[in-house]
Design a protein around this motif. Structure first.
Motif, PDB file in Angstrom:
ATOM      1  N   LEU A 302       0.836  -1.193   0.000  1.00 14.59           N
ATOM      2  CA  LEU A 302       0.000   0.000   0.000  1.00 14.59           C
ATOM      3  C   LEU A 302       0.874   1.247   0.000  1.00 14.59           C
ATOM      4  O   LEU A 302       0.489   2.295  -0.502  1.00 14.59           O
ATOM      5  N   GLN A 303       2.080   1.143   0.556  1.00 13.74           N
ATOM      6  CA  GLN A 303       3.014   2.257   0.654  1.00 13.74           C
ATOM      7  C   GLN A 303       4.154   2.089  -0.352  1.00 13.74           C
ATOM      8  O   GLN A 303       5.325   2.194  -0.015  1.00 13.74           O
ATOM      9  N   ILE A 304       3.764   1.844  -1.605  1.00 18.57           N
ATOM     10  CA  ILE A 304       4.754   1.658  -2.654  1.00 18.57           C
ATOM     11  C   ILE A 304       5.451   2.958  -3.021  1.00 18.57           C
ATOM     12  O   ILE A 304       6.591   2.955  -3.461  1.00 18.57           O
ATOM     13  N   GLY A 305       4.789   4.121  -2.835  1.00 23.05           N
ATOM     14  CA  GLY A 305       5.334   5.336  -3.431  1.00 23.05           C
ATOM     15  C   GLY A 305       5.148   5.229  -4.926  1.00 23.05           C
ATOM     16  O   GLY A 305       4.046   5.334  -5.439  1.00 23.05           O
ATOM     17  N   ALA A 307       6.071   7.087  -7.490  1.00 25.03           N
ATOM     18  CA  ALA A 307       6.040   8.247  -8.380  1.00 25.03           C
ATOM     19  C   ALA A 307       7.386   8.435  -9.064  1.00 25.03           C
ATOM     20  O   ALA A 307       8.440   8.131  -8.502  1.00 25.03           O
ATOM     21  N   MET A 308       7.354   8.951 -10.300  1.00 19.39           N
ATOM     22  CA  MET A 308       8.571   9.163 -11.070  1.00 19.39           C
ATOM     23  C   MET A 308       8.591  10.572 -11.640  1.00 19.39           C
ATOM     24  O   MET A 308       7.546  11.193 -11.859  1.00 19.39           O
ATOM     25  N   GLY A 309       9.789  11.057 -11.910  1.00 18.68           N
ATOM     26  CA  GLY A 309       9.981  12.349 -12.554  1.00 18.68           C
ATOM     27  C   GLY A 309      11.226  12.306 -13.410  1.00 18.68           C
ATOM     28  O   GLY A 309      12.231  11.686 -13.035  1.00 18.68           O
ATOM     29  N   ILE A 310      11.183  12.962 -14.569  1.00 18.42           N
ATOM     30  CA  ILE A 310      12.314  12.973 -15.493  1.00 18.42           C
ATOM     31  C   ILE A 310      13.209  14.156 -15.160  1.00 18.42           C
ATOM     32  O   ILE A 310      12.757  15.301 -15.100  1.00 18.42           O
ATOM     33  N   LEU A 311      14.478  13.869 -14.934  1.00 18.18           N
ATOM     34  CA  LEU A 311      15.445  14.881 -14.525  1.00 18.18           C
ATOM     35  C   LEU A 311      16.576  14.899 -15.557  1.00 18.18           C
ATOM     36  O   LEU A 311      17.425  14.007 -15.584  1.00 18.18           O
ATOM     37  N   GLY A 312      16.573  15.895 -16.418  1.00 16.54           N
ATOM     38  CA  GLY A 312      17.628  15.985 -17.424  1.00 16.54           C
ATOM     39  C   GLY A 312      17.469  14.966 -18.533  1.00 16.54           C
ATOM     40  O   GLY A 312      16.435  14.295 -18.666  1.00 16.54           O
ATOM     41  N   ASP A 313      18.517  14.814 -19.330  1.00 18.02           N
ATOM     42  CA  ASP A 313      18.446  13.980 -20.529  1.00 18.02           C
ATOM     43  C   ASP A 313      18.493  12.485 -20.237  1.00 18.02           C
ATOM     44  O   ASP A 313      17.876  11.686 -20.933  1.00 18.02           O
ATOM     45  N   ARG A 314      19.223  12.081 -19.231  1.00 14.63           N
ATOM     46  CA  ARG A 314      19.455  10.650 -19.023  1.00 14.63           C
ATOM     47  C   ARG A 314      19.249  10.220 -17.580  1.00 14.63           C
ATOM     48  O   ARG A 314      19.859   9.255 -17.134  1.00 14.63           O
ATOM     49  N   LYS A 315      18.399  10.921 -16.850  1.00 16.89           N
ATOM     50  CA  LYS A 315      18.207  10.603 -15.437  1.00 16.89           C
ATOM     51  C   LYS A 315      16.722  10.530 -15.113  1.00 16.89           C
ATOM     52  O   LYS A 315      15.914  11.295 -15.654  1.00 16.89           O
ATOM     53  N   LEU A 316      16.401   9.609 -14.233  1.00 16.79           N
ATOM     54  CA  LEU A 316      15.022   9.408 -13.786  1.00 16.79           C
ATOM     55  C   LEU A 316      14.992   9.398 -12.271  1.00 16.79           C
ATOM     56  O   LEU A 316      15.840   8.765 -11.625  1.00 16.79           O
ATOM     57  N   LEU A 317      14.031  10.088 -11.690  1.00 13.59           N
ATOM     58  CA  LEU A 317      13.804  10.030 -10.248  1.00 13.59           C
ATOM     59  C   LEU A 317      12.686   9.030  -9.969  1.00 13.59           C
ATOM     60  O   LEU A 317      11.644   9.047 -10.632  1.00 13.59           O
ATOM     61  N   LEU A 318      12.901   8.178  -8.985  1.00 11.16           N
ATOM     62  CA  LEU A 318      11.905   7.190  -8.568  1.00 11.16           C
ATOM     63  C   LEU A 318      11.723   7.287  -7.064  1.00 11.16           C
ATOM     64  O   LEU A 318      12.695   7.184  -6.304  1.00 11.16           O
ATOM     65  N   ALA A 319      10.483   7.478  -6.634  1.00 11.31           N
ATOM     66  CA  ALA A 319      10.162   7.482  -5.206  1.00 11.31           C
ATOM     67  C   ALA A 319       9.750   6.077  -4.792  1.00 11.31           C
ATOM     68  O   ALA A 319       8.870   5.473  -5.404  1.00 11.31           O
ATOM     69  N   VAL A 320      10.400   5.553  -3.751  1.00 15.53           N
ATOM     70  CA  VAL A 320      10.094   4.209  -3.248  1.00 15.53           C
ATOM     71  C   VAL A 320       9.618   4.345  -1.806  1.00 15.53           C
ATOM     72  O   VAL A 320      10.333   4.885  -0.956  1.00 15.53           O
ATOM     73  N   GLY A 321       8.404   3.863  -1.539  1.00 16.94           N
ATOM     74  CA  GLY A 321       7.861   3.928  -0.189  1.00 16.94           C
ATOM     75  C   GLY A 321       8.526   2.930   0.751  1.00 16.94           C
ATOM     76  O   GLY A 321       9.244   2.015   0.326  1.00 16.94           O
ATOM     77  N   ASP A 322       8.234   3.090   2.036  1.00 15.43           N
ATOM     78  CA  ASP A 322       8.920   2.258   3.043  1.00 15.43           C
ATOM     79  C   ASP A 322       8.304   0.873   3.204  1.00 15.43           C
ATOM     80  O   ASP A 322       8.858   0.019   3.887  1.00 15.43           O
ATOM     81  N   HIS A 323       7.136   0.621   2.583  1.00 17.56           N
ATOM     82  CA  HIS A 323       6.450  -0.671   2.707  1.00 17.56           C
ATOM     83  C   HIS A 323       6.272  -1.061   4.178  1.00 17.56           C
ATOM     84  O   HIS A 323       6.291  -2.224   4.541  1.00 17.56           O
ATOM     85  N   GLU A 324       6.101  -0.057   5.013  1.00 18.67           N
ATOM     86  CA  GLU A 324       5.826  -0.152   6.450  1.00 18.67           C
ATOM     87  C   GLU A 324       7.012  -0.666   7.270  1.00 18.67           C
ATOM     88  O   GLU A 324       6.847  -1.044   8.426  1.00 18.67           O
ATOM     89  N   PHE A 325       8.208  -0.654   6.706  1.00 16.83           N
ATOM     90  CA  PHE A 325       9.421  -0.932   7.483  1.00 16.83           C
ATOM     91  C   PHE A 325       9.883   0.381   8.112  1.00 16.83           C
ATOM     92  O   PHE A 325      10.859   0.998   7.685  1.00 16.83           O
ATOM     93  N   ASP A 326       9.135   0.791   9.142  1.00 16.44           N
ATOM     94  CA  ASP A 326       9.358   2.104   9.748  1.00 16.44           C
ATOM     95  C   ASP A 326       9.917   2.020  11.168  1.00 16.44           C
ATOM     96  O   ASP A 326       9.971   3.033  11.874  1.00 16.44           O
TER      97      ASP A 326
END
Length: 616
Positions: A302-305, A307-326
């Motif tokens: 449920l806490q996958i996160g 989300a992605m965003g394109i940063l520049g020509d050859r870079k990708l941002l990926l948000a990864v959730g904690d999957h409840e390992f908090d």
């Protein structure tokens, strides 16, 4: 019938079976004269109701996930019908021809009702509503039932050409475009599907969880999903599509977050042959096991996160959730572990698939956007309260799970926060939301359609709100909450500047400003006193839904003035025009304080809109 779920079918079946048994008992116990006494009918009917409730109680005991107790209206209606039919059977015997005629009429009426329900509730439908914002009257166009993902939640939307590329929660891909002339949504199902494996997950989870799986399969399944898509378009006509999703590792019996990519030319994306091949760019390690004991939910997907965003020509941002390992629900505390990908925003290199930590200390970031200035914005789910809007800085630590403005669900603090209600020692969010909205997507308004919003952030939520936030320097100076009324999963701004929303009900919603002289915009002058929807009660003034052609003073839930009651007749379009031009002259003694609308063109636009509203 088509909208019924398992629980409803079992409830109705229980009452049908027990009614039949009671009816047979009633016939067998008739007196010699051939007529059952009312007391017999009452006893048989109550017996049917009691037996049905007993069957439902046994069903709830056998399967705790069964939701019979959550549908009191169905239960009460079935009870009343059981008793009614018992008395009808006792009091009306013989006359077989009359009974058959009534039965045929009822069956035909039911069939017509079901067909109407199928057309209105299951077929593609376009609805228009209007939301008033501080700077624009907004038209909200919703297309329902155009895409069906089988009930899965998730997915994403991204602009492509004159339309949008949509991935549903099950990974199916669609290209959608609104036909403005025809008022319809063109939906083209593509030959490609995100390569994630829910069937393998279900087999593996069922094997691991055993009895705990029973009655909860749907809840487990929608957590395992496609989370987002992004599209990188190149000047040579080629593209790279990114899809973030779960993937079940069959041999290991656990799940990872994976980024799959599809490369090709844009025209190949629409090729029915589907010849392009997906490949894996990145996946998290180690994989996430299911929680078979202790505190926390069974599967933190449920806490996958995601989300992605394109940063520049050859870079990708990926948000990864904690999957409840908090560190509280499950250990270890992964968001503060720099060696773990969970609870992080990662920077992934397009050419190698290698990843590095961009920022850490995140719980469940489901929105990510890189604006034209290069600023990275993320929206994040907190626990109870504490949803956040963050401007992400490289190598910054946003504190989860050590600090949060939210609390644990059963208490008034977060157990790991040494100073409840504070965010000391870590990066503060740009804005925190208490109570939570369930923030999902975020974009920066950069198109030509909404110039007064240019540069503002639009946040959407599972609570059904779109929030406009203005940032000046390092602080937020304005937030405006606009009610959309649907669980919004993602949003994108199209080439034409409109805002497109993708919902958990597989609906496409388009938001745009209305013409200042249109009926849709003019009606907002009325909404400070009047309601417009047929399900709403009257307010300071009577509800205006269906006012054209309605009898004057006819709304039952409104206390009209004596002058309005005495006016009589109906609201024809001409009569409404005279009233809107000068209310006190048209109905002397009216208590309406509106001074009137001088422009006859505006009055005509408003009345025409109210007439269309009544027809809809």
């Amino acid at each position: 019938v088509w909208l019924s779920n398992e629980s409803t079918w079992l409830m109705l079946g229980a009452f049908a079976v027990t009614y039949f048994v009671a009816a047979v008992a009633l016939v067998i116990t008739d007196d010699p004269g051939g007529r059952a006494r009312p007391a017999q009918a009452l006893l048989a009917g109550l017996g049917a109701v009691a037996a049905a409730f007993l069957l439902l109680a046994l069903a709830v005991w056998w399967r705790p996930g069964f939701a019979a107790g959550k549908s009191p209206l169905v239960l009460l209606a079935s009870s009343a019908l059981s008793l009614l039919f018992m008395f009808g059977l006792a009091g009306f015997r013989g006359a077989i021809g009359v009974k058959l005629a009534v039965l045929v009429a009822v069956v035909l009426a039911g069939a017509v009702g079901q067909l109407h329900l199928a057309k209105s509730s299951l077929g593609p439908r376009r609805d228009a509503a209007f939301v008033d914002s501080s700077l624009y009257p907004l038209k909200v166009t919703t297309y329902r039932n155009s895409i069906d993902d089988g009930g899965l939640r998730g997915g994403g939307i991204v602009a492509l050409g004159e339309g949008y590329l949509v991935a549903d929660g099950g990974g199916r891909l669609y290209y959608v475009r609104e036909d403005h002339a025809g008022g319809a949504l063109e939906v083209r199902k593509l030959a490609y599907r995100v390569p994630f494996n829910p069937a393998d997950y279900e087999v593996g989870a069922r094997k691991i969880l055993g009895a705990a799986w029973q009655g909860r399969a749907q809840a487990f399944n929608y957590q395992f999903r496609v989370a987002d898509i992004q599209l990188r378009l190149r000047e040579d006509g080629s593209f790279r599509m990114y899809a973030s999703h779960h993937f079940w590792k069959v041999d290991e019996g656990c799940a990872v977050v994976r980024v799959s990519v599809l490369d090709g030319r844009v025209d190949e994306l629409f090729d029915a042959a589907g010849a392009l091949q997906w490949r894996t760019l990145y996946e998290t390690t180690p994989c996430v096991t299911l929680n078979t004991g202790g505190r926390g939910i069974v599967f933190g997907a449920l806490q996958i996160g995601g989300a992605m965003g394109i940063l520049g020509d050859r870079k990708l941002l990926l948000a990864v959730g904690d999957h409840e390992f908090d560190g509280w629900n499950r250990t270890p505390e992964l968001p503060q572990d720099p060696a773990s990908p969970y609870g992080k925003i990662l920077l992934i290199h397009d050419d190698t698939g290698s990843a590095e930590v961009y920022s850490l200390g995140h719980r469940n970031p489901q929105g990510l956007f890189v604006d034209s200035a290069g600023s990275v914005w993320a929206t994040e789910h907190g626990p109870r309260g504490g949803d956040e809007l963050n401007r992400i800085a490289r190598d910054a630590n946003y504190g989860w799970p050590r600090v949060t403005y939210g609390t644990e669900y059963s208490v008034h603090h977060w157990p790991l926060n040494s100073t409840p209600g504070r965010h000391d020692g870590f990066e503060n969010p740009m804005l925190a939301f208490v109570p939570s909205l369930g923030l999902t997507g975020v974009v920066s308004v950069e198109g030509p359609r909404l110039p007064a919003w240019r540069g503002d952030l639009l946040l959407v939520s599972l609570d059904g709100e779109m929030v406009r936030v203005r940032v000046v320097g390092d602080r937020t100076v304005l937030e405006e909450h606009l009610k959309v009324g649907r669980r919004i999963r993602d949003l994108a701004q199209g080439k034409d500047g409109r805002i497109a929303l993708w919902t958990d009900l597989d609906e496409l919603i388009f938001i745009e400003p209305t013409d200042a002289d249109s009926g849709e915009a003019l009606v907002f002058q009325c909404t400070s006193c009047h309601t417009l929807n047929d399900w709403e009660d009257s307010a300071i003034g009577p509800n205006l839904h269906g006012v054209v052609g309605r009898r004057v003073g006819a709304e039952r839930d409104f206390d009209y003035s004596p002058a309005m009651i005495g006016a009589g007749g109906r609201w024809s379009k001409d009569r409404l025009d005279r009233f809107l031009a000068n209310p006190s002259a048209a109905v002397p003694g009216t208590t309406m304080v509106f001074p009137g609308m001088a422009d006859p063109g505006q009055r005509r636009q408003l009345i025409d809109y109210l007439e269309r509203l009544g027809r809809d």
